[in-house]
Scaffold this motif. Sequence first.
Motif, mmCIF file in Angstrom:
data_model
loop_
_atom_site.group_PDB
_atom_site.id
_atom_site.type_symbol
_atom_site.label_atom_id
_atom_site.label_comp_id
_atom_site.label_asym_id
_atom_site.label_seq_id
_atom_site.Cartn_x
_atom_site.Cartn_y
_atom_site.Cartn_z
ATOM 1 N N GLU A 103 -53.980 -9.182 -44.222
ATOM 2 C CA GLU A 103 -53.048 -8.174 -44.735
ATOM 3 C C GLU A 103 -51.906 -7.946 -43.746
ATOM 4 O O GLU A 103 -50.741 -7.818 -44.148
ATOM 5 N N ARG A 104 -52.225 -7.883 -42.442
ATOM 6 C CA ARG A 104 -51.176 -7.699 -41.423
ATOM 7 C C ARG A 104 -50.212 -8.880 -41.424
ATOM 8 O O ARG A 104 -48.988 -8.707 -41.348
ATOM 9 N N GLN A 111 -47.983 -8.648 -44.411
ATOM 10 C CA GLN A 111 -47.022 -7.573 -44.225
ATOM 11 C C GLN A 111 -45.886 -8.018 -43.301
ATOM 12 O O GLN A 111 -44.717 -7.743 -43.557
ATOM 13 N N ARG A 138 -43.590 -10.228 -45.259
ATOM 14 C CA ARG A 138 -42.725 -9.444 -46.150
ATOM 15 C C ARG A 138 -41.585 -8.791 -45.362
ATOM 16 O O ARG A 138 -40.444 -8.765 -45.814
#
Length: 120
Positions: free
Chosen positions: A104-105, A108, A111
């Motif tokens: 997830e990191r 992120q 993004r």
Amino acid sequence: MPEPGAFASAKSFRDKVVMPFVNKLKTLIKNLTIQCVRLKEEVIQLRKEKKRLSDDVEFYKGKIKDMSDRTELLQEKADDLERVKRYAGAEQIDTIIRKVKEQERTEQQIRRYDRSYGTR
């Protein structure tokens, strides 16, 4: 009010006794009327404040109910996680959670990079 003296004229009794007494009564009534108006205005303000506070209490009662429901749901999920840990093993579940968080990191960061450099 005292009785007029034997030799007091009606005019002097009126001027010396009755009129000062009437003027004191007028002043007292005026002051009491002003105080009554002020108290009435204060009562109106206090009623408005009470209404606002009652509305706030109702709002926060709703918030507390929502938070209580959410807490109950989160506790149920925490209990489910503990069940999964007991079944699959705490180390294996902790490893899975750590890997998912890392993924997830990374996503992120990608993004953020894409937004900063206008790609995608």
